[in-house]
Motif scaffolding. Structure first.
Motif, PDB file in Angstrom:
ATOM      1  N   GLU A  91      41.431  36.948  57.388  1.00  0.00           N
ATOM      2  CA  GLU A  91      41.972  36.753  55.756  1.00  0.00           C
ATOM      3  C   GLU A  91      40.543  36.971  54.910  1.00  0.00           C
ATOM      4  O   GLU A  91      39.488  35.770  56.177  1.00  0.00           O
ATOM      5  N   THR A  93      37.505  37.306  51.451  1.00  0.00           N
ATOM      6  CA  THR A  93      37.701  37.204  50.311  1.00  0.00           C
ATOM      7  C   THR A  93      36.733  38.139  49.264  1.00  0.00           C
ATOM      8  O   THR A  93      36.025  38.123  48.565  1.00  0.00           O
ATOM      9  N   LYS A  95      36.785  42.597  47.795  1.00  0.00           N
ATOM     10  CA  LYS A  95      37.850  42.784  46.079  1.00  0.00           C
ATOM     11  C   LYS A  95      38.944  43.383  46.516  1.00  0.00           C
ATOM     12  O   LYS A  95      39.562  43.711  45.327  1.00  0.00           O
ATOM     13  N   GLY A  96      40.110  42.878  47.915  1.00  0.00           N
ATOM     14  CA  GLY A  96      41.103  43.448  48.270  1.00  0.00           C
ATOM     15  C   GLY A  96      41.519  45.535  48.363  1.00  0.00           C
ATOM     16  O   GLY A  96      40.506  46.265  47.722  1.00  0.00           O
ATOM     17  N   SER A 140      47.216  42.372  50.521  1.00  0.00           N
ATOM     18  CA  SER A 140      45.883  42.312  49.421  1.00  0.00           C
ATOM     19  C   SER A 140      46.303  41.505  47.784  1.00  0.00           C
ATOM     20  O   SER A 140      47.687  42.281  48.065  1.00  0.00           O
ATOM     21  N   GLN A 141      45.198  41.306  48.070  1.00  0.00           N
ATOM     22  CA  GLN A 141      45.330  41.395  46.679  1.00  0.00           C
ATOM     23  C   GLN A 141      44.488  41.450  45.780  1.00  0.00           C
ATOM     24  O   GLN A 141      42.931  41.362  46.278  1.00  0.00           O
ATOM     25  N   GLN A 142      44.242  42.661  44.910  1.00  0.00           N
ATOM     26  CA  GLN A 142      43.391  43.062  43.997  1.00  0.00           C
ATOM     27  C   GLN A 142      41.821  42.128  44.115  1.00  0.00           C
ATOM     28  O   GLN A 142      42.607  40.642  43.097  1.00  0.00           O
ATOM     29  N   GLY A 143      40.862  41.335  43.899  1.00  0.00           N
ATOM     30  CA  GLY A 143      40.460  40.378  43.027  1.00  0.00           C
ATOM     31  C   GLY A 143      40.203  39.701  44.308  1.00  0.00           C
ATOM     32  O   GLY A 143      39.285  38.573  43.866  1.00  0.00           O
ATOM     33  N   HIS A 144      41.294  39.436  45.274  1.00  0.00           N
ATOM     34  CA  HIS A 144      41.341  37.997  46.415  1.00  0.00           C
ATOM     35  C   HIS A 144      40.931  38.131  47.551  1.00  0.00           C
ATOM     36  O   HIS A 144      41.286  37.125  48.307  1.00  0.00           O
ATOM     37  N   GLY A 145      41.107  39.744  47.940  1.00  0.00           N
ATOM     38  CA  GLY A 145      40.713  39.531  49.134  1.00  0.00           C
ATOM     39  C   GLY A 145      41.753  40.663  50.150  1.00  0.00           C
ATOM     40  O   GLY A 145      43.402  40.711  48.965  1.00  0.00           O
ATOM     41  N   THR A 146      41.835  40.073  51.299  1.00  0.00           N
ATOM     42  CA  THR A 146      43.021  40.855  52.714  1.00  0.00           C
ATOM     43  C   THR A 146      43.101  39.772  53.783  1.00  0.00           C
ATOM     44  O   THR A 146      42.420  39.848  54.049  1.00  0.00           O
TER      45      THR A 146
END
Length: 163
Positions: A91, A93, A95-96, A140-146
């Motif tokens: 996991e 942090t 850009k997603g 993934s969440q854009q701006g929160h990581g993958t």
């Protein structure tokens, strides 16, 4: 090539992979958080090919993260479709990944616009994981990581060849 399975501790393979990437991780100030279970069974699988998978996933996470990002790594025993195995979660942090393209990241030659790279790394990872009878997926969440999640059976069936 055909799989060449051996018995090994996946935790040691993860340690080696982090050692290989220690300089770029330090240069970028990435904080690595490890969640170590007290006891994990050994895997019977192609160690070299799985190291390639781990290195590729870690490298992608490193490239996606800003300076002073965090990388959370965990290994846990997990049943999947009634088979005993291990799940690795990586996991970051970063850009997603845009939800419109997330489903395509394991396709050959697909890239999300990195400066270098051919877009075949995750496709190769998927082929290796598939050949071991495992599964790989991304959230993934854009701006929160993958988060990349890989499940591998404790004993791979080495009758499948990697194409």
């Amino acid at each position: 090539r055909d799989l060449l399975p051996v018995t090994f501790q996946f935790e040691e393979l993860l340690d080696e992979s982090l050692q290989v990437l220690s300089a770029p991780l330090q240069q970028k100030g990435v904080h690595v958080h490890r969640y170590r279970p007290s006891q994990v069974n050994a895997l019977y699988a192609d160690r070299d090919q799985l190291k390639q998978v781990v290195l590729n996933i870690l490298q992608n996470a490193l490239e996606a993260m800003p300076v002073n990002g965090s990388l959370h790594l965990s290994i846990a025993e997990e049943l999947y479709e009634d088979h005993q195995g291990l799940r690795l979660k990586v996991e970051d942090t970063g850009k997603g990944i845009d939800p419109k393209v997330l489903s395509r990241i394991f396709e050959p030659f697909f890239t999300t616009g990195k400066h270098r790279g051919t877009g075949i790394g995750l496709a190769i990872c998927r082929n290796i994981v598939d050949a071991h009878g495992g599964e790989i997926h991304a959230e993934s969440q854009q701006g929160h990581g993958t988060t990349i999640s890989v499940w591998l059976p404790s004993v791979c069936q080495p009758h499948l060849a990697i194409i």
